[in-house]
Design a protein around this motif. Sequence first.
Motif, PDB file in Angstrom:
ATOM      1  N   GLY A   1       0.848  -1.199   0.000  1.00  0.00           N
ATOM      2  CA  GLY A   1       0.000   0.000   0.000  1.00  0.00           C
ATOM      3  C   GLY A   1       0.878   1.242   0.000  1.00  0.00           C
ATOM      4  N   SER A   2       0.579   2.175   0.890  1.00  0.00           N
ATOM      5  CA  SER A   2       1.473   3.303   1.180  1.00  0.00           C
ATOM      6  C   SER A   2       1.830   4.133  -0.044  1.00  0.00           C
ATOM      7  CB  SER A   2       2.762   2.802   1.874  1.00  0.00           C
ATOM      8  OG  SER A   2       2.450   2.013   2.999  1.00  0.00           O
ATOM      9  N   GLY A   3       0.817   4.495  -0.837  1.00  0.00           N
ATOM     10  CA  GLY A   3       1.026   5.195  -2.101  1.00  0.00           C
ATOM     11  C   GLY A   3       1.849   6.465  -1.988  1.00  0.00           C
ATOM     12  N   ASN A   4       1.583   7.294  -0.994  1.00  0.00           N
ATOM     13  CA  ASN A   4       2.346   8.544  -0.850  1.00  0.00           C
ATOM     14  C   ASN A   4       3.803   8.273  -0.478  1.00  0.00           C
ATOM     15  OD1 ASN A   4       0.056  10.054  -1.452  1.00  0.00           O
ATOM     16  ND2 ASN A   4      -0.496  10.335   0.703  1.00  0.00           N
ATOM     17  N   LEU A   5       4.012   7.335   0.423  1.00  0.00           N
ATOM     18  CA  LEU A   5       5.373   6.965   0.813  1.00  0.00           C
ATOM     19  C   LEU A   5       6.146   6.445  -0.390  1.00  0.00           C
ATOM     20  CD1 LEU A   5       7.675   6.277   2.787  1.00  0.00           C
ATOM     21  CD2 LEU A   5       6.453   4.148   3.300  1.00  0.00           C
ATOM     22  N   ILE A   6       5.512   5.617  -1.213  1.00  0.00           N
ATOM     23  CA  ILE A   6       6.194   5.067  -2.384  1.00  0.00           C
ATOM     24  C   ILE A   6       6.666   6.177  -3.313  1.00  0.00           C
ATOM     25  CG2 ILE A   6       5.853   3.715  -4.498  1.00  0.00           C
ATOM     26  CD1 ILE A   6       4.146   1.802  -2.778  1.00  0.00           C
ATOM     27  N   GLN A   7       5.859   7.233  -3.463  1.00  0.00           N
ATOM     28  CA  GLN A   7       6.295   8.336  -4.330  1.00  0.00           C
ATOM     29  C   GLN A   7       7.586   8.958  -3.810  1.00  0.00           C
ATOM     30  OE1 GLN A   7       4.692   8.297  -7.198  1.00  0.00           O
ATOM     31  NE2 GLN A   7       3.465   6.766  -6.130  1.00  0.00           N
ATOM     32  N   THR A   8       7.694   9.108  -2.498  1.00  0.00           N
ATOM     33  CA  THR A   8       8.936   9.629  -1.899  1.00  0.00           C
ATOM     34  C   THR A   8      10.094   8.679  -2.166  1.00  0.00           C
ATOM     35  OG1 THR A   8       7.711  10.783  -0.163  1.00  0.00           O
ATOM     36  CG2 THR A   8      10.030  10.309   0.283  1.00  0.00           C
ATOM     37  N   LEU A   9       9.868   7.383  -1.994  1.00  0.00           N
ATOM     38  CA  LEU A   9      10.925   6.399  -2.229  1.00  0.00           C
ATOM     39  C   LEU A   9      11.381   6.418  -3.683  1.00  0.00           C
ATOM     40  CD1 LEU A   9       9.433   3.408  -0.196  1.00  0.00           C
ATOM     41  CD2 LEU A   9      11.205   5.015   0.560  1.00  0.00           C
ATOM     42  N   LEU A  10      10.427   6.533  -4.606  1.00  0.00           N
ATOM     43  CA  LEU A  10      10.773   6.560  -6.029  1.00  0.00           C
ATOM     44  C   LEU A  10      11.547   7.821  -6.398  1.00  0.00           C
ATOM     45  CD1 LEU A  10       7.459   5.192  -7.577  1.00  0.00           C
ATOM     46  CD2 LEU A  10       9.682   4.030  -7.518  1.00  0.00           C
ATOM     47  N   MET A  11      11.139   8.963  -5.862  1.00  0.00           N
ATOM     48  CA  MET A  11      11.823  10.219  -6.181  1.00  0.00           C
ATOM     49  C   MET A  11      13.263  10.231  -5.692  1.00  0.00           C
ATOM     50  SD  MET A  11       9.064  13.300  -5.727  1.00  0.00           S
ATOM     51  CE  MET A  11       8.339  12.784  -4.191  1.00  0.00           C
ATOM     52  N   HIS A  12      13.549   9.443  -4.643  1.00  0.00           N
ATOM     53  CA  HIS A  12      14.891   9.416  -4.054  1.00  0.00           C
ATOM     54  C   HIS A  12      15.643   8.128  -4.378  1.00  0.00           C
ATOM     55  CE1 HIS A  12      12.957  12.667  -1.791  1.00  0.00           C
ATOM     56  NE2 HIS A  12      14.178  13.164  -1.743  1.00  0.00           N
ATOM     57  N   ASP A  13      15.137   7.370  -5.354  1.00  0.00           N
ATOM     58  CA  ASP A  13      15.817   6.169  -5.843  1.00  0.00           C
ATOM     59  C   ASP A  13      16.106   5.178  -4.718  1.00  0.00           C
ATOM     60  OD1 ASP A  13      16.908   4.518  -7.746  1.00  0.00           O
ATOM     61  OD2 ASP A  13      18.860   5.521  -7.792  1.00  0.00           O
ATOM     62  N   LEU A  14      15.107   4.898  -3.899  1.00  0.00           N
ATOM     63  CA  LEU A  14      15.291   4.016  -2.750  1.00  0.00           C
ATOM     64  C   LEU A  14      14.624   2.650  -2.906  1.00  0.00           C
ATOM     65  CD1 LEU A  14      14.878   6.665   0.083  1.00  0.00           C
ATOM     66  CD2 LEU A  14      16.973   5.439  -0.541  1.00  0.00           C
ATOM     67  N   VAL A  15      13.995   2.387  -4.050  1.00  0.00           N
ATOM     68  CA  VAL A  15      13.336   1.095  -4.255  1.00  0.00           C
ATOM     69  C   VAL A  15      14.318   0.156  -4.958  1.00  0.00           C
ATOM     70  CG1 VAL A  15      11.430  -0.117  -5.378  1.00  0.00           C
ATOM     71  CG2 VAL A  15      11.054   2.146  -4.361  1.00  0.00           C
ATOM     72  N   ASP A  16      14.547  -1.011  -4.352  1.00  0.00           N
ATOM     73  CA  ASP A  16      15.457  -2.004  -4.911  1.00  0.00           C
ATOM     74  C   ASP A  16      14.727  -3.074  -5.714  1.00  0.00           C
ATOM     75  OD1 ASP A  16      17.998  -1.129  -3.515  1.00  0.00           O
ATOM     76  OD2 ASP A  16      16.676  -1.459  -1.793  1.00  0.00           O
ATOM     77  N   VAL A  17      13.504  -3.402  -5.289  1.00  0.00           N
ATOM     78  CA  VAL A  17      12.752  -4.486  -5.915  1.00  0.00           C
ATOM     79  C   VAL A  17      11.277  -4.126  -5.952  1.00  0.00           C
ATOM     80  CG1 VAL A  17      12.078  -6.936  -5.708  1.00  0.00           C
ATOM     81  CG2 VAL A  17      14.383  -6.228  -5.016  1.00  0.00           C
ATOM     82  N   PHE A  18      10.632  -4.443  -7.066  1.00  0.00           N
ATOM     83  CA  PHE A  18       9.167  -4.419  -7.148  1.00  0.00           C
ATOM     84  C   PHE A  18       8.692  -5.857  -7.255  1.00  0.00           C
ATOM     85  CE2 PHE A  18      10.044  -0.186  -8.911  1.00  0.00           C
ATOM     86  CZ  PHE A  18       9.140   0.564  -8.187  1.00  0.00           C
ATOM     87  N   TRP A  19       7.734  -6.239  -6.415  1.00  0.00           N
ATOM     88  CA  TRP A  19       7.052  -7.534  -6.533  1.00  0.00           C
ATOM     89  C   TRP A  19       5.594  -7.183  -6.800  1.00  0.00           C
ATOM     90  CZ3 TRP A  19       3.401 -10.863  -4.264  1.00  0.00           C
ATOM     91  CH2 TRP A  19       3.540 -12.220  -4.595  1.00  0.00           C
ATOM     92  N   LEU A  20       5.211  -7.262  -8.073  1.00  0.00           N
ATOM     93  CA  LEU A  20       3.920  -6.743  -8.512  1.00  0.00           C
ATOM     94  C   LEU A  20       2.970  -7.860  -8.904  1.00  0.00           C
ATOM     95  CD1 LEU A  20       5.170  -3.809 -10.774  1.00  0.00           C
ATOM     96  CD2 LEU A  20       4.526  -3.732  -8.356  1.00  0.00           C
ATOM     97  N   MET A  21       1.723  -7.686  -8.531  1.00  0.00           N
ATOM     98  CA  MET A  21       0.633  -8.544  -8.980  1.00  0.00           C
ATOM     99  C   MET A  21      -0.215  -7.682  -9.903  1.00  0.00           C
ATOM    100  SD  MET A  21      -0.030  -9.975  -5.158  1.00  0.00           S
ATOM    101  CE  MET A  21       0.606  -8.419  -4.526  1.00  0.00           C
TER     102      MET A  21
END
Length: 197
Positions: free
Chosen positions: A128-148
């Motif tokens: 979930g956490s849509g707003n938090l994810i935007q912050t993580l994406l803007m700062h290049d902090l996501v290492d893995v996406f596990w998407l359904m």
Amino acid sequence: MRKVIVLEHFTLDGVIQGPGRSDEDTGEGFTYGGWIAPYSDETLGTLLRKQMSMKFDLLLGRKTFEIWAPYWSQHGDAWPEVNKATKYVASNTITSGDWQPSVFLSGDIAEKVTQIKQQQGPDLHVWGSGNLIQTLLMHDLVDVFWLMIYPITLGCGKRLFADGTIPAAFKVTESNVTPKGVIIVRYEREGTLKTKS
């Protein structure tokens, strides 16, 4: 180094809002809550349980924490690891909660997540956490996406990738398709975006 792993139910047009229940997240007039229900099957359940049984800590936005805390604190038999996990909660409005163990983060969330990633411990799962994810994406902090990825479009709702997402390259390291057409795919960071010169 700990990885940040974003796990999301995701429509073809990128919506992540309110997948589980009609009343889960009705923000901005969203009326399609519960859109994953028709696609549940044994294959999806098995793959979800595999993710849920891993050792992890949680990195959650305030809204997701407030939705999850009253439910999962009472239903740990269905997901034992969720109550054992440390919940890192990004919020400028709440500083404590009954669902423990929890650590509340405010201020420069990107800097705090960067510091947490450097610590010893399990990977950080973001649901979930849509707003938090935007912050993580803007700062290049996501290492893995596990998407359904579900075979539907909604045309409205909070999206996984919004303005501010930086260009990045990922590689597929695992993929499955359920009998009902849900694509489950793991994308791991592979560096910077390359284009043809």
